[in-house]
Design an enzyme around this catalytic site. Structure first.
Site, short mmCIF file in Angstrom:
data_model
loop_
_atom_site.label_atom_id
_atom_site.label_comp_id
_atom_site.label_asym_id
_atom_site.label_seq_id
_atom_site.Cartn_x
_atom_site.Cartn_y
_atom_site.Cartn_z
N TRP A 137 10.81 12.13 -3.91
CA TRP A 137 9.37 11.85 -4.04
C TRP A 137 8.55 12.70 -5.29
CZ3 TRP A 137 9.60 8.79 0.07
CH2 TRP A 137 8.54 8.27 0.34
N ASP A 193 -1.40 10.16 -6.61
CA ASP A 193 -2.40 9.23 -6.74
C ASP A 193 -2.03 9.62 -5.33
OD1 ASP A 193 -0.44 7.48 -6.61
OD2 ASP A 193 -2.09 6.52 -7.29
N GLU A 196 0.73 7.51 -4.27
CA GLU A 196 1.95 8.24 -4.55
C GLU A 196 2.76 7.81 -5.58
OE1 GLU A 196 4.00 8.26 -0.45
OE2 GLU A 196 2.91 10.46 -0.71
N GLU A 197 2.26 6.47 -6.37
CA GLU A 197 2.69 6.20 -7.41
C GLU A 197 2.44 6.27 -8.38
OE1 GLU A 197 1.13 2.15 -6.15
OE2 GLU A 197 2.55 2.08 -4.95
N GLU A 420 0.43 -1.00 9.23
CA GLU A 420 0.09 -0.36 7.86
C GLU A 420 -1.22 -1.57 6.81
OE1 GLU A 420 1.92 2.29 4.61
OE2 GLU A 420 2.65 0.50 3.91
#
Ligand SMILES: *[C@@H]1O[C@H](CO)[C@@H](O)[C@H](O)[C@H]1NC(C)=O
Ligand SMILES: *[C@@H]1O[C@H](CO)[C@@H](O)[C@H](O)[C@H]1NC(C)=O
Ligand SMILES: *[C@@H]1O[C@H](CO)[C@@H](O)[C@H](O)[C@H]1NC(C)=O
Length: 524
Positions: A137, A193, A196-197, A420
């Site tokens: 992750w 961030d 998550e990238e 989303e």
């Protein structure tokens, strides 16, 4: 004469029409969003089977994408909403949920995980049975502990007002102190961030970390835990200083120091609403929603989406549109998100709260392009609420804000479900169904539109004095902005020096608007 009057009436009427669309949406969506949010929290949420007590699932979706986990960030933002609603007297039924959250976080915080142990926290997500998620992750994500402590400190302050000091000191403080020691000790490390990238430094993370230490210092003083105050105060000052370095003299906040993108990102708008402190007015140092820096940033961010989503085509520049995470986004098709579109409206409603409370608004050269959307002849200056300019602008801003909510309303199905994303070509729902954060974002924007003011966290009257060296009649402040160039992925160090007249005092160097182009020197 008659013609003019009729035109005036029609103009007013169309403003009303937008507003009544939003009124109607809020009255139907409010209870549905609340129910949707609570359905995703264990142990009894109807869509969160398997989640333990107080555990928030991100979404019931378990395939493409699989969001059936509990994220520290999403959970904290959802619980900030629940805690605000309970403590501000908007919903008296939520206390049991809050107690469950405290219980769950006390356990999760201690679970060893791939990011490390309790002292090396920042693990982004856990399994919904409170065990560690051990797959690959983007970790660590250092906003989580800050956001969790913000929610718990809001709760603690309320309990202190109920004289429940025992629970605050014995149950809440140990969790809060763990999180804030982590923030104070690790904020100057890179982080993934909030999307998550990107692994670099991130405006949202820095902003919420800054808020968390300020709030933590106040709480520590209130309950006599003063041993942490000195080091947390030093680090809060450093965070506030570092926060300024994200300002881009092109008139917006660059969301991440890495990533190789335009830097225009909902990260920055979300930071502004999640660090809103009405007591600080339109303070630029903390990027308050109505500050000229935050309004200039909002305009840049919003306009970045006008050409990338076809559902936005033909919409006037002064009207709200669909917005997403960042214009280069391709995740799950790279569509607009409900929570980012609603965040824009929330920043604008927060601004209206402050302008109305202060009885005036300021137009600076930096915010002039924003205010021109609503009054093409407005000039730099201060406008009291008795002026027609104030009325024209605040009515225009309200209508603009309503336009973002109306966009979401238009693309919400009749059952009120908020996923989303919604399609950039036809507005249909996409990606994870029933996103808990989408529901929370609806509840907070509705509250902001109704004038609900979250409690102050201490943003008022801060000044920053870090990194100062004086020379002659100017003070120089050096920012090292580690920006990634788009060429060949080679990191390139950009050095910025801001020089401001020393008679203004060094803190003015940190007011980004005063460090605009004329004062900034660029090396490297
Ligand atoms: C303090 O608050 C906690 C958490 O809601 C509650 O369990 C406890 O009963 C409260 N104590 C008092 C004395 O009110
Ligand atoms: C650490 O802080 C310094 C001084 O503010 C800053 O130049 C640097 O970019 C920061 N690094 C990270 C990863 O936060
Ligand atoms: C406008 O600017 C004046 C002078 O700088 C300041 O005193 C006032 O607080 C500002 N008002 C608002 C609403 O930002």
């Amino acid at each position: 004469m008659l013609f003019t009057t009729l035109c005036g009436l029609l103009a007013v009427h169309s403003a009303w029409a937008q507003s009544s669309t939003v009124d109607a949406y809020i009255s139907t969506e409010s209870p549905l969003a609340k129910a949707g949010l609570l359905a995703n929290i264990g142990p009894s949420g109807s869509k969160s089977s398997g989640a333990l007590s107080g555990i928030v699932i991100a979404s019931p979706s378990n395939v493409n994408p699989d969001y059936l986990y509990t994220w520290t960030r999403d959970s904290a933002l959802v619980y900030q909403t629940i805690i605000d609603q309970y403590t501000l007297g908007l919903d008296s039924t939520l206390r049991g949920e809050i107690d469950n959250y405290v219980g769950a976080q006390a356990i999760i915080q201690q679970v060893s995980n791939p990011s490390g142990t309790i002292t090396t926290g920042g693990e982004p997500k856990f399994n919904i049975d409170e065990t560690a998620f051990t797959g690959a992750w983007g970790r660590p994500q250092r906003d989580g502990p800050a956001l969790r402590s913000n929610a718990l400190i809001t709760w603690a302050n309320y309990l202190l007002s109920e004289d429940n000091t025992t629970y605050v000191s014995n149950t809440l403080w140990p969790i809060i102190q763990n999180d804030l020691d982590y923030v104070a000790g690790n904020w100057n490390q890179t982080t993934f961030d909030l999307w998550e990238e990107v692994d670099s430094s991130s405006f949202f993370t820095t902003a919420v970390q800054h808020r968390s230490l300020r709030q933590g210092i106040q709480l520590a003083n209130a309950i006599g835990q003063t041993s942490v105050v000195s080091s947390w105060t030093t680090q809060a000052g450093n965070l506030l200083c570092f926060l300024q370095s994200f300002w881009n003299t092109a008139g917006f906040i660059t969301a991440n120091t890495g990533g190789g993108r335009s830097g225009k990102d909902a990260n920055t708008v979300l930071a502004s609403i999640h660090t809103f402190d009405a007591a600080a007015g339109c303070d630029a140092l903390t990027f308050q929603p109505c500050s000229d820096v935050a309004l200039s940033n909002l305009l840049t961010y919003v306009d970045a989406f006008r050409s990338v989503y076809s559902i936005n085509s033909g919409v006037a520049e002064s009207a709200g549109v669909a917005t997403g995470r960042y214009p280069e986004d391709s995740y799950q098709g790279g569509n607009p998100w409900y929570l980012t579109t609603l965040a824009v409206a929330e920043q604008l409603y927060d601004s209206l709260i402050v302008w109305n409370a202060q009885g005036s608004l300021n137009v600076t050269s930096l915010s002039l392009p924003f205010f021109h959307l609503f009054d093409s002849s407005v000039a730099v200056g201060t406008y009291a609420s008795s002026t027609s300019t104030f009325t024209t602008i605040t009515t225009g801003v309200e209508n603009y804000a309503d336009g973002f909510v109306a966009t979401v309303a238009k693309y919400t199905p009749s059952d009120g479900e908020l996923s989303e994303q919604y399609s950039k070509t036809d507005g249909s729902q996409l990606s994870a169904v029933d996103l808990t954060w989408s529901y929370a974002s609806a509840l907070t924007v509705f509250d902001a539109r109704a004038g609900v003011i979250p409690v102050s966290w201490g943003a008022k009257g801060l000044s920053s004095t870090c990194g100062i060296s004086t020379g002659g009649d100017t003070v120089a402040v050096t920012f090292n902005v580690d920006a990634t160039t788009v060429f060949g992925g080679i990191k390139h160090l950009h050095l910025w020096v801001c020089r401001c007249p020393s008679k203004l005092g060094p803190e003015y160097c940190f007011a980004p608007k005063l460090c605009g182009l004329p004062h900034m020197e660029h090396y490297g």
